[in-house]
Design an enzyme around this catalytic site. Structure first.
Site, PDB file in Angstrom:
ATOM      1  N   HIS A   1     -68.267 -16.130 -47.874  1.00  0.00           N
ATOM      2  CA  HIS A   1     -69.118 -15.419 -48.827  1.00  0.00           C
ATOM      3  C   HIS A   1     -68.341 -14.323 -49.543  1.00  0.00           C
ATOM      4  CE1 HIS A   1     -72.606 -13.515 -50.574  1.00  0.00           C
ATOM      5  NE2 HIS A   1     -73.167 -14.692 -50.411  1.00  0.00           N
ATOM      6  N   PRO A   2     -68.523 -14.236 -50.870  1.00  0.00           N
ATOM      7  CA  PRO A   2     -67.670 -13.331 -51.650  1.00  0.00           C
ATOM      8  C   PRO A   2     -68.110 -11.878 -51.646  1.00  0.00           C
ATOM      9  CG  PRO A   2     -69.153 -14.515 -53.104  1.00  0.00           C
ATOM     10  CD  PRO A   2     -69.420 -15.031 -51.719  1.00  0.00           C
ATOM     11  N   CYS A   3     -69.121 -11.542 -50.854  1.00  0.00           N
ATOM     12  CA  CYS A   3     -69.688 -10.201 -51.034  1.00  0.00           C
ATOM     13  C   CYS A   3     -68.729  -9.072 -50.659  1.00  0.00           C
ATOM     14  CB  CYS A   3     -71.013 -10.072 -50.285  1.00  0.00           C
ATOM     15  SG  CYS A   3     -70.884 -10.451 -48.545  1.00  0.00           S
ATOM     16  N   GLY A   4     -67.707  -9.346 -49.869  1.00  0.00           N
ATOM     17  CA  GLY A   4     -66.809  -8.238 -49.524  1.00  0.00           C
ATOM     18  C   GLY A   4     -65.440  -8.340 -50.173  1.00  0.00           C
TER      19      GLY A   4
END
Lengths: 707, 240
Positions: free
Chosen positions: B182-185
């Site tokens: 997941h790219p959230c960080g």
């Protein structure tokens, strides 16, 4: 005969199939959107390339591009680079049956013969010399079980059988067979052939080795020009096989072509293999095959017998692949829903306990404006077990405000709300464990006749059982008196209870305090037993938070009688119910995350300022009252009352003692509860005050609230 | 030519890159990979035609590396999925004659293949890795298989960098689920990475280097090791 003096039988490593997931996705949608029950064979394209790894063979691969493009849906078709050197196109045919029985019933020998016949015809007509990929023609039978997302399939790579089989005179790495210069020259020529877009995907070719050690590669159609240099001629093909002592499958039909068309009995072949993208003369093999097949092979009308069904781990079995993980919409919905919540946990709320949320069983009493909205919010938070209780039917006026219903639910007299809501929840999220219970809640002030008594008692027992089997109860009915019995039962069972009630432009959302008695030790579920261990509450009621009825000094009575229609219906501003419902659910989530659970003290916004024990989800209020007309909202705390008609120790112990008799008396006798709890006394002594008590729709009397 | 022209200014940088920076970086990266990592599967840019009226993709394609292969010697641990076709298929029906020219050979190697796609996320403004693994017959690998394939030290790196959450999501172009981190960080991680990188004397860094650094971490989840040649700062050889 096989033991010819020249050597052993030439054995070919069978072609292996590999089907990309994308192929099955495309086949499914083709079947659903276009083919329907049409079972006619479909032309498909397989792809293969020379072996590129010293330990791993290449496969004949089917990709989504292997199937014809779907009509009108070319949005994201990958641009097919026309001559991808690692995707030599091979023609194939697909028989996809409609049933598993049909799949098993296919005459596989006959189908194989059909394809072999085509290969034979292409050899005889010379077509295979122009388009050599025709020699590797393949066959696929399948049954796509679109309900279970599983695919049964079986490949065949038809090979014409030479009888007696070809024998091997010689086979060694090309680098051993050739001189250094020849090997070098052949590498260069092969790399050129593989680089040029005109030839990169031509899998069969001729190699001539000149006297100057120069290798030249030619198309099969150039045979006439090369035939005079037979002793320096190699018949090359892209070999998918990596084995050092065996050529790959594509050579079989090539030998057939060479023998039947060009009448050679001794054939020197090149198994062309690569490493790291370039010709590798150490992996590539050069060998000599000797053929002594009977004369019939020369006759066009005679079709040689054929073999080629792929084995499944050495057995003659079809293969099966299950893709429910990536195709079953329910599983996809579940993982997508989980992702949203997990993201919240990863990024903002590491302490979020998704397991508690998904395990908590919620009982919603009332499936109207509030019930619909609360159910939706619960699902959004990952609650998976929801029971809705209501005895009404969906009316024409409902769908606009009650977000689970549509016009269809109103037709023919209307479905039961509980049933319609259950269906609707499952439509929204199929993995929800929703249940609708059609049932009325017995209410004080709505006396029952002797005949109805049994029904009412049965309802009481059912409600008791429902509350016992759930972890949290929402009181979302539209009258005050219908909340009385559930409040009592929840206080008795010490269940988490949350009330939401609406006025015209104001609302109340609150959680009930724990019941007056510590729960018995054999509490049914871990959730409440955890909480009781941490109990800080003293039983005298001093610290206990109040219930919905604690602030009232009248017992619930029939609030619907003698009222005009606009007063009877819940006439509220439409924005109110979603706001109150959302707060009710947020309150539950906060409560479930509080270490003290149902015993948690009430907190209010103002008292929170310097709290050190603040929970990650924020404060946990007891009551939230809001007004839309003021666009304001406040948190309040109210402790339990010793003369509460629903949750005080007198009432609960009376219920424990007399059970259903007590309930019946409370329902039938208007003043019984007030007498029992001493409210009658209280009222008398307070008669000097002019009080205007009313039902829950009027929530303005705040004197009793400690702010 | 695109590569070094695309320079990020990191002095006030939030760790994201723009679509055009991504495209330029992707092409430069693929080119450099081809030159410096001979013999490895190559990265190619897969072009996806834009659909009219739906502008969900600011970038009309993605970077793809296919059939990265991982050899496993423990073939015999059954993966128990096939044999589903066992259900009494009657095969005794005078099948093809046993053909002596067919090699009967059971490989003792099990091969796992991985496909890696690098897709630009318009919402997070960072590259996102999508990947999947499958056996040689095409049977997809599940999360457990994939985790077993990750070498211990890579698993540790991924565990420690807390922003790499492995999930399954619909591939934005192919429209069926792939594994993804997941790219959230990502942007925060990249910002910090370049802040502490002392080798960056100037406050500027090539977008292509961004992609290389990022992929050297996230690629490990699918068995990709970015060769050291890729981070070598000497200019790539100009081959004829």
């Amino acid at each position: 005969m096989a033991e010819g003096c020249s050597g052993s039988i030439l054995q070919f490593a069978p072609f292996q199939s590999s089907v990309d997931e994308g192929f099955w996705h495309r086949l499914s949608s083709l079947k659903l959107n276009q083919l329907g029950i049409d079972e006619s064979p479909i032309s498909i394209t397989g792809f293969y390339a020379p072996c590129t790894h010293p330990q791993v063979s290449n496969h004949l691969t089917l990709l989504s591009e292997s199937l014809p493009p779907e009509e009108g849906e070319q949005s994201f078709v990958r641009d097919r680079s026309h001559s991808n050197r690692n995707r030599c196109a091979v023609p194939g045919i697909l028989y996809n049956t409609n049933t598993i029985e049909g799949f098993h019933a296919l005459d596989k020998q006959c189908l194989l013969r059909e394809e072999a016949k085509k290969i034979w015809a292409d050899i005889q007509s010379g077509a295979a010399e122009k388009d050599s990929a025709l020699l590797s023609r393949f066959l696929l039978i399948s049954f796509a079980d679109l309900k279970k997302w599983s695919f049964h399939y079986w490949f065949a790579f038809p090979a014409l059988v030479l009888d007696p089989p070809a024998t091997l005179a010689d086979l060694k790495p090309a680098s051993d067979f050739l001189s250094l210069e020849e090997a070098e020259s052949l590498s260069v020529a092969c790399n050129e052939w593989r680089k040029s877009s005109a030839t990169a995907d031509v899998p069969y070719f001729l190699v001539t080795l000149g006297s100057n050690s120069r290798a030249t590669i030619k198309h099969l159609s150039d045979w006439e020009a090369c035939r005079h240099d037979i002793h320096k001629l190699l018949f090359g093909f892209y070999d998918p096989c990596h084995l050092p002592n065996n050529p790959g499958w594509p050579l079989r039909n090539f030998l057939g072509l060479i023998y039947s068309r060009w009448n050679l009995k001794s054939i020197r072949f090149l198994c062309y293999r690569e490493n790291r993208g370039f010709a590798d003369m150490g992996l590539s093999l050069i060998g000599e095959a000797l053929i002594s097949a009977p004369q019939e092979w020369r006759y066009e009308q005679h079709v040689p017998s054929s073999v080629g069904w792929e084995l499944n781990r050495g057995k003659r079995l079809p293969r099966c692949i299950t893709l429910s993980k990536s195709m079953d919409p329910i599983r996809l919905a579940v993982s997508a829903a989980d992702l949203n919540l997990k993201l919240m946990r990863w990024r903002a709320l590491p302490s979020l306990n998704l397991n508690i949320l998904s395990a908590t069983k919620c009982l919603l009493l009332g499936a109207g404006t509030l019930g619909c909205q609360v159910a939706r919010m619960l699902m959004a938070w990952g609650v998976r077990k929801i029971t809705l209780l209501d005895n009404g039917r969906v009316a024409m006026s409902n769908p606009l405000r009650q977000s689970l219903y549509t016009l269809d639910d109103c037709l023919n007299g209307g479905d039961y709300k509980a049933t319609a809501a259950e269906k609707s929840l499952k439509r929204i999220f199929p993995a929800v464990e929703a249940e609708g219970v059609v049932m009325a809640i017995p209410m004080p002030g709505h006396p029952v006749s002797i005949e109805e008594e049994n029904i009412v008692l049965e309802d009481c027992r059912r409600l008791h059982d429902l509350i016992a089997s759930h972890d949290a109860v929402f009181l979302l009915t539209d009258t005050r008196e219908s909340r009385w019995l559930p409040t009592l039962l929840c206080a008795n069972a010490n269940k988490i209870t949350i009330t939401a009630a609406l006025g015209f432009d104001s609302f109340l959302v609150m959680r009930h305090g724990a019941g007056p008695f510590r729960p018995t030790q054999d509490a049914e579920n871990a959730l409440s037993s955890d909480m009781e261990n941490m109990s800080l509450c003293d039983k005298n009621g001093g610290q206990r938070l109040g219930c919905y009825f604690c602030n009232d000094v009248v017992a619930p009575v029939d609030s619907v009688a003698n009222r005009t229609l606009d007063q009877q219906c819940t006439v509220t501003r439409p924005g109110l119910a979603p706001i109150a419902s959302a707060l009710a659910v947020e309150l539950l989530v906060g409560l479930l995350h509080h270490p003290l659970g149902i015993y948690a003290e009430g907190e209010s916004a103002s008292s929170n300022g310097t709290r050190s024990c603040e929970q990650p989800l924020g404060i946990l209020p007891h009551q939230i009252r809001g007004s839309i007309s003021q666009f304001s909202q406040m948190t309040l705390i109210g402790h339990s009352s010793n003369s509460c008609t629903a949750c005080c120790s007198v009432v609960v112990s009376e219920y424990r003692k007399r059970g259903m008799d007590f309930v019946l008396q409370a329902v039938n006798e208007p003043t019984y509860l007030e007498d029992l709890t001493g409210l009658t006394e209280l009222m008398k002594s307070a008669s000097s005050f002019k009080l205007d008590w009313d039902d829950e729709a009027e929530i303005d009397g705040d004197e009793f609230v400690e702010i | 030519m695109l590569s070094d022209a695309t320079i990020l200014d990191i002095s006030s940088w939030d760790g994201t890159i723009s679509p055009s920076e991504f495209i330029a970086a992707a092409h430069a990266f693929a080119e450099k990979w081809k030159l410096r990592c001979r013999g490895l599967p190559i990265w190619s840019w897969i072009c996806c035609r834009k659909t009219p009226f739906i502008s969900s993709h600011e970038v009309d394609g993605y970077l793809s590396l296919e059939k990265l292969c991982i050899l496993r010697s423990d073939k015999m641990e059954d993966h128990g999925i096939d044999d589903a076709g066992k259900e009494g298929l009657n095969c005794s029906e005078n099948e093809e004659c046993t053909d002596s020219a067919v090699l009967v050979h059971e490989s003792c190697l099990e091969v796992h293949y991985y496909d890696l796609h690098v897709v630009y996320s318009s919402s997070y403004r960072v590259p996102v890795i999508y990947f999947r693994g499958y056996r040689s017959d095409g049977q997809p690998l599940v999360m457990d298989d994939i985790e077993k394939d990750i070498p211990a030290n890579s698993a540790k790196v991924l565990m420690e960098s807390k922003w790499t959450f492995m999930t399954e999501q619909e591939h934005p172009y192919l429209k069926w689920p792939w594994y993804t981190l997941h790219p959230c960080g990502t942007n925060e991680f990249m910002r910090l990475l370049f802040l502490i990188d002392v080798s960056l004397l100037e406050d500027r860094v090539a977008a292509e280097q961004y992609l290389t650094s990022w992929l050297s971490v996230v690629g490990q989840v699918a068995g990709l090791k970015v060769p050291l040649q890729m981070v070598d700062s000497t200019p790539p050889l100009t081959t004829s």
